[in-house]
Design a protein around this motif. Structure first.
Motif, PDB file in Angstrom:
ATOM      1  N   ASP A  30      88.192  83.954 -27.212  1.00  0.00           N
ATOM      2  CA  ASP A  30      88.970  83.612 -25.308  1.00  0.00           C
ATOM      3  C   ASP A  30      89.116  84.991 -24.584  1.00  0.00           C
ATOM      4  O   ASP A  30      89.204  86.184 -24.901  1.00  0.00           O
ATOM      5  N   VAL A  31      89.597  84.923 -23.720  1.00  0.00           N
ATOM      6  CA  VAL A  31      89.869  85.761 -22.917  1.00  0.00           C
ATOM      7  C   VAL A  31      90.910  86.287 -22.622  1.00  0.00           C
ATOM      8  O   VAL A  31      91.731  85.597 -22.481  1.00  0.00           O
ATOM      9  N   ALA A  32      91.130  87.939 -23.353  1.00  0.00           N
ATOM     10  CA  ALA A  32      92.579  88.150 -23.269  1.00  0.00           C
ATOM     11  C   ALA A  32      93.257  88.773 -21.958  1.00  0.00           C
ATOM     12  O   ALA A  32      94.023  88.408 -21.505  1.00  0.00           O
ATOM     13  N   SER A  33      91.772  89.710 -20.994  1.00  0.00           N
ATOM     14  CA  SER A  33      92.722  90.246 -19.739  1.00  0.00           C
ATOM     15  C   SER A  33      91.376  90.221 -19.431  1.00  0.00           C
ATOM     16  O   SER A  33      90.260  90.503 -20.113  1.00  0.00           O
ATOM     17  N   VAL A  34      91.530  90.491 -17.916  1.00  0.00           N
ATOM     18  CA  VAL A  34      89.909  91.571 -16.815  1.00  0.00           C
ATOM     19  C   VAL A  34      90.574  91.987 -16.309  1.00  0.00           C
ATOM     20  O   VAL A  34      91.441  92.925 -16.007  1.00  0.00           O
ATOM     21  N   GLN A  35      90.258  93.473 -16.482  1.00  0.00           N
ATOM     22  CA  GLN A  35      90.427  95.141 -16.717  1.00  0.00           C
ATOM     23  C   GLN A  35      89.732  95.484 -15.059  1.00  0.00           C
ATOM     24  O   GLN A  35      87.858  95.800 -15.326  1.00  0.00           O
TER      25      GLN A  35
END
Length: 134
Positions: A30-35
């Motif tokens: 799953d996508v945890a965050s976009v940095q």
């Protein structure tokens, strides 16, 4: 991968992923965050340049105001005219040293020059700049 690097507004981003599980069963990712990835050096240089630009704009504004304060020669409100009036008052007083009207003329001319110098002072400009910046 770098195809959009010359596109205005482009910013490189990194997707941070995490494992996805349900009831102890691995289901995938799953996508945890976009940095957003930025160059710290360039970002610091931009902040520094922006600060320097603001400083020089403020200084240019003060110097422009200061340059206009003394007035032009021949202008009745100029510092040069006030000094000329003071010189004339002294010249008249030297012709009639016992006349009280010549002393009054000198005092009036001194007050005018004092007022003009006070208006020209850099400190008064700094106070004005601070009050307009707020």
């Amino acid at each position: 991968m770098w195809a959009n690097i010359n596109t205005p507004g482009y910013a490189r981003r990194v997707v941070n992923e995490q494992t996805l599980s349900a009831g102890g069963q691995l289901m995938g990712v799953d996508v945890a965050s976009v940095q957003r990835v930025v160059d710290q050096f360039l970002q610091q240089e931009q902040i520094s340049a922006s600060g320097s630009s603001s400083q020089y704009d403020t200084m240019a504004n003060l110097f422009t105001q200061l340059n206009g304060r003394p007035g032009a020669p021949g202008d009745n409100q100029s510092l040069a005219t006030g000094l000329t009036n003071l010189q004339s008052a002294f010249a008249i007083a030297s012709q009639a040293p016992s006349s009280s009207s010549s002393y009054t003329a000198i005092l009036n001319a001194l007050q005018g020059v004092s007022s003009d110098i006070n208006n020209v002072s850099v400190q008064s400009l700094r106070c004005k700049a601070r009050s307009t910046a707020r």
